[in-house]
Scaffold this motif. Structure first.
Motif, PDB file in Angstrom:
ATOM      1  N   GLN A 169      50.414 -80.203  25.146  1.00  0.00           N
ATOM      2  CA  GLN A 169      50.839 -78.964  24.503  1.00  0.00           C
ATOM      3  C   GLN A 169      50.062 -77.785  25.093  1.00  0.00           C
ATOM      4  N   PRO A 170      50.592 -76.565  24.923  1.00  0.00           N
ATOM      5  CA  PRO A 170      49.806 -75.404  25.346  1.00  0.00           C
ATOM      6  C   PRO A 170      48.508 -75.329  24.544  1.00  0.00           C
ATOM      7  N   VAL A 171      47.478 -74.765  25.128  1.00  0.00           N
ATOM      8  CA  VAL A 171      46.190 -74.681  24.454  1.00  0.00           C
ATOM      9  C   VAL A 171      45.813 -73.211  24.279  1.00  0.00           C
ATOM     10  N   ALA A 172      45.445 -72.853  23.046  1.00  0.00           N
ATOM     11  CA  ALA A 172      44.966 -71.476  22.805  1.00  0.00           C
ATOM     12  C   ALA A 172      43.510 -71.409  23.251  1.00  0.00           C
ATOM     13  N   VAL A 173      43.175 -70.357  23.954  1.00  0.00           N
ATOM     14  CA  VAL A 173      41.821 -70.235  24.516  1.00  0.00           C
ATOM     15  C   VAL A 173      40.945 -69.444  23.574  1.00  0.00           C
ATOM     16  N   GLU A 174      39.845 -70.062  23.171  1.00  0.00           N
ATOM     17  CA  GLU A 174      38.984 -69.363  22.213  1.00  0.00           C
ATOM     18  C   GLU A 174      38.095 -68.324  22.866  1.00  0.00           C
ATOM     19  N   GLU A 175      37.778 -68.580  24.145  1.00  0.00           N
ATOM     20  CA  GLU A 175      36.806 -67.694  24.795  1.00  0.00           C
ATOM     21  C   GLU A 175      37.370 -66.320  25.133  1.00  0.00           C
ATOM     22  N   THR A 176      38.684 -66.112  24.930  1.00  0.00           N
ATOM     23  CA  THR A 176      39.258 -64.840  25.380  1.00  0.00           C
ATOM     24  C   THR A 176      38.699 -63.663  24.591  1.00  0.00           C
ATOM     25  N   PHE A 177      38.442 -62.563  25.288  1.00  0.00           N
ATOM     26  CA  PHE A 177      37.993 -61.371  24.564  1.00  0.00           C
ATOM     27  C   PHE A 177      38.848 -60.162  24.883  1.00  0.00           C
ATOM     28  N   SER A 178      39.739 -60.281  25.856  1.00  0.00           N
ATOM     29  CA  SER A 178      40.738 -59.228  26.072  1.00  0.00           C
ATOM     30  C   SER A 178      41.789 -59.790  27.019  1.00  0.00           C
ATOM     31  N   GLY A 179      42.881 -59.067  27.192  1.00  0.00           N
ATOM     32  CA  GLY A 179      43.890 -59.518  28.145  1.00  0.00           C
ATOM     33  C   GLY A 179      44.880 -60.474  27.534  1.00  0.00           C
ATOM     34  N   GLU A 180      44.425 -61.658  27.170  1.00  0.00           N
ATOM     35  CA  GLU A 180      45.267 -62.682  26.529  1.00  0.00           C
ATOM     36  C   GLU A 180      46.530 -63.025  27.301  1.00  0.00           C
ATOM     37  N   LEU A 359      58.765 -74.670  34.036  1.00  0.00           N
ATOM     38  CA  LEU A 359      57.758 -73.631  33.809  1.00  0.00           C
ATOM     39  C   LEU A 359      56.760 -73.471  34.940  1.00  0.00           C
ATOM     40  N   TYR A 360      56.247 -74.589  35.432  1.00  0.00           N
ATOM     41  CA  TYR A 360      55.145 -74.445  36.398  1.00  0.00           C
ATOM     42  C   TYR A 360      55.490 -74.995  37.778  1.00  0.00           C
ATOM     43  N   GLU A 361      56.770 -75.303  38.002  1.00  0.00           N
ATOM     44  CA  GLU A 361      57.187 -75.660  39.362  1.00  0.00           C
ATOM     45  C   GLU A 361      58.380 -74.780  39.770  1.00  0.00           C
ATOM     46  N   CYS A 362      59.521 -74.962  39.075  1.00  0.00           N
ATOM     47  CA  CYS A 362      60.758 -74.274  39.501  1.00  0.00           C
ATOM     48  C   CYS A 362      60.647 -72.748  39.394  1.00  0.00           C
ATOM     49  N   ALA A 363      60.145 -72.239  38.251  1.00  0.00           N
ATOM     50  CA  ALA A 363      60.157 -70.771  38.059  1.00  0.00           C
ATOM     51  C   ALA A 363      59.211 -70.045  39.023  1.00  0.00           C
ATOM     52  N   PRO A 364      57.925 -70.474  39.127  1.00  0.00           N
ATOM     53  CA  PRO A 364      57.059 -69.741  40.078  1.00  0.00           C
ATOM     54  C   PRO A 364      57.587 -69.799  41.506  1.00  0.00           C
ATOM     55  N   MET A 365      58.082 -70.969  41.940  1.00  0.00           N
ATOM     56  CA  MET A 365      58.583 -71.081  43.315  1.00  0.00           C
ATOM     57  C   MET A 365      59.832 -70.195  43.498  1.00  0.00           C
ATOM     58  N   SER A 366      60.660 -70.107  42.476  1.00  0.00           N
ATOM     59  CA  SER A 366      61.859 -69.267  42.587  1.00  0.00           C
ATOM     60  C   SER A 366      61.488 -67.801  42.667  1.00  0.00           C
ATOM     61  N   MET A 367      60.477 -67.394  41.876  1.00  0.00           N
ATOM     62  CA  MET A 367      60.064 -65.980  41.942  1.00  0.00           C
ATOM     63  C   MET A 367      59.544 -65.658  43.344  1.00  0.00           C
ATOM     64  N   ILE A 368      58.711 -66.535  43.888  1.00  0.00           N
ATOM     65  CA  ILE A 368      58.159 -66.295  45.234  1.00  0.00           C
ATOM     66  C   ILE A 368      59.304 -66.202  46.238  1.00  0.00           C
ATOM     67  N   CYS A 369      60.238 -67.145  46.134  1.00  0.00           N
ATOM     68  CA  CYS A 369      61.340 -67.187  47.096  1.00  0.00           C
ATOM     69  C   CYS A 369      62.197 -65.917  47.010  1.00  0.00           C
ATOM     70  N   ILE A 386      66.624 -68.883  33.268  1.00  0.00           N
ATOM     71  CA  ILE A 386      66.613 -69.944  32.242  1.00  0.00           C
ATOM     72  C   ILE A 386      65.415 -69.796  31.312  1.00  0.00           C
ATOM     73  N   VAL A 387      65.701 -69.788  30.005  1.00  0.00           N
ATOM     74  CA  VAL A 387      64.617 -69.776  29.015  1.00  0.00           C
ATOM     75  C   VAL A 387      64.340 -71.236  28.637  1.00  0.00           C
ATOM     76  N   PRO A 388      63.131 -71.723  28.898  1.00  0.00           N
ATOM     77  CA  PRO A 388      62.848 -73.135  28.588  1.00  0.00           C
ATOM     78  C   PRO A 388      62.916 -73.390  27.085  1.00  0.00           C
ATOM     79  N   THR A 389      63.363 -74.576  26.726  1.00  0.00           N
ATOM     80  CA  THR A 389      63.368 -74.920  25.306  1.00  0.00           C
ATOM     81  C   THR A 389      62.160 -75.780  24.967  1.00  0.00           C
ATOM     82  N   LYS A 390      61.537 -76.338  26.006  1.00  0.00           N
ATOM     83  CA  LYS A 390      60.274 -77.049  25.763  1.00  0.00           C
ATOM     84  C   LYS A 390      59.353 -76.884  26.967  1.00  0.00           C
ATOM     85  N   VAL A 391      58.073 -77.120  26.729  1.00  0.00           N
ATOM     86  CA  VAL A 391      57.065 -76.801  27.737  1.00  0.00           C
ATOM     87  C   VAL A 391      57.268 -77.587  29.037  1.00  0.00           C
ATOM     88  N   HIS A 392      57.585 -78.862  28.917  1.00  0.00           N
ATOM     89  CA  HIS A 392      57.669 -79.684  30.134  1.00  0.00           C
ATOM     90  C   HIS A 392      59.123 -79.925  30.569  1.00  0.00           C
TER      91      HIS A 392
END
Ligand code: FDP
Length: 421
Positions: A169-180, A359-369, A386-392
């Motif tokens: 699952q996605p993980v919320a980062v506790e250490e963040t202090f700005s940006g998010e 999310l982490y293969e098709c979309a980034p490679m398509s944007m670069i292309c 495409i809007v993903p319906t699930k993370v993987h």
């Protein structure tokens, strides 16, 4: 879902708050200069006058005008990733926070690159003994690379949510202090090649900051996780930045922030990514296809017809397309980006959506292309829409030169082939 939420909640609870106060400076923040204002005016004036006299006395009569000298580029000038990011900040293309996220990703990639280089001699080859949520055996380096990536993103303090191929699952980062920022990544893609010393890579994408999914909302972990998933599941056309790093004969980081594609090669002697491929453009049309043809029997007849036609030399002036397939997405994609042609991982009878993750293969490679002038498609739809319906979630992927991708779409959809320019 409940089990996953509990696991994620437990995981989130384990996260230690390592940054308690809001930091005001950043890696890339302009450094305040000790100003000349502290120098007494008389001393400054005397010094300026002495310098003028010295300059007149030593000036060679044939010296070029000072203006021309100032514009002359030193042969030792380097454009590093850091100075490139500073330029983008200066022109307002990205802000300081995003620059910090990208810098921390580059640091993670340097560390992973060094681990990959030494894998065979550091006992880092082989399996870790676990499977990920997608049922794939995790390699030792998969697990370590995930940790390296996550550490760098946490430590930079600008990421709110991270979603990795190696995490359920996605993980919320506790250490963040700005940006998010929301960061999606595959820390070590193509890892089945690791033990043979063949090219592998990391892929990443960065989405708009999202303050909605917060670790502080832990009193309702299920609601928190729903928000996290929702914030991660964004269409590729919302990406602020996409990139990959290829660990091969050299380590190359290729990046887009929506204004063209730039490649940086790691100079191991100075430890910096140096601009080596400015404004990459993919050829309009190529001569190479890159598919795992072992799956041919289970492809649709249209998919088979497409590959058959690329092999039919009579259609291409007497020379068929060449076939190249490493089985490492980053390596196969990088070659396609530079040489042109098409990379594809189609759906088949067993896996209608193919193998690659949206999310982490098709979309980034398509944007670069697309940013390089090419295209990214599922065969029926632009990947970035495409809007993903699930993370993987998986999707078929066809990326590369515009002509080959449009030709593929025409064959799959039984439409006339595009015109050749
Ligand atoms: P891997 O399983 O080794 O991590 O999506 C992962 C990926 O590699 C891609 O990098 C690669 O292009 C593809 O799978 C290879 O799959 P096939 O072995 O089915 O061709």
């Amino acid at each position: 879902m409940a089990a996953a939420v509990t696991a994620a909640a437990a995981c989130a609870q384990q996260v230690q708050r390592t940054v308690s106060s809001k930091a005001s400076s950043s890696l890339l923040a302009p450094v305040a200069r000790p100003a000349a204002a502290f120098r007494p005016a008389a001393v400054a004036a005397r010094r300026a006058s002495a310098l003028r006299v010295l300059a007149q006395a030593t000036a060679a009569p044939a010296a070029a005008p000072a203006k021309a000298d100032a514009n002359k580029k030193s042969q030792y000038a380097l454009q590093t990733l850091t100075t490139w990011l500073l330029d983008l900040e200066r022109e307002g293309t990205i802000d300081n926070e995003l620059a910090t996220v990208i810098s921390s990703i580059a640091t993670a990639c340097k560390q992973i690159g060094s681990l990959v280089n030494r894998a065979g001699i550091s006992n880092l080859t082989g399996l870790a003994g676990e499977t990920n949520v997608q049922g794939e055996d995790q390699k030792k380096l998969d697990v370590i690379s995930n940790e390296v990536f996550s550490n760098c993103l946490r430590q930079c303090g600008r990421t709110g949510i991270i979603a990795s191929e190696e995490e359920d699952q996605p993980v919320a980062v506790e250490e963040t202090f700005s940006g998010e920022y929301v960061v999606v990544f595959d820390p070590l893609d193509g890892s089945s090649n690791i033990d043979a010393g063949i090219s592998v890579g990391s892929i990443f994408g960065v989405y708009e900051p999202s303050p909605e999914c917060r670790i502080e909302d832990m009193d309702d972990p299920e609601a928190m996780m729903q928000k996290c998933v929702l914030n991660v599941c964004q269409a590729g056309n919302e990406l602020l930045c996409a990139g990959y790093t290829l660990y091969s004969s050299s380590t190359i980081l290729v990046l887009t922030v929506g204004k063209g594609v730039y490649g940086f090669t790691l100079d191991p002697l100075i430890g910096e990514f140096v601009l080596s491929h400015p404004d990459i453009k993919i050829p309009e049309k190529g001569k190479i296809y890159s598919f795992n043809e072992g799956n041919y029997q289970s492809w649709s007849k249209e998919q088979q017809a497409y590959i058959d036609s690329l092999k039919d030399s009579s259609q291409w002036g007497g020379k068929p397309y060449s076939s190249r397939y490493i089985g490492s997405l980053v390596g196969d994609f990088h070659r396609t980006l530079l040489y042109g042609g098409i990379y594809g991982y189609p759906g088949d009878a067993k896996n209608p959506n193919g193998k690659l993750r949206l999310l982490y293969e098709c979309a980034p490679m398509s944007m670069i292309c697309e940013q390089a002038g090419g295209a990214g498609s599922t065969g029926f739809q632009r990947v970035l829409d495409i809007v993903p319906t699930k993370v993987h979630e998986r999707q078929p992927l066809f990326v590369g030169s515009k002509w080959e991708v449009e030709y593929l779409e025409s064959v799959l959809q039984n439409k006339p082939a595009p015109h050749e320019n």
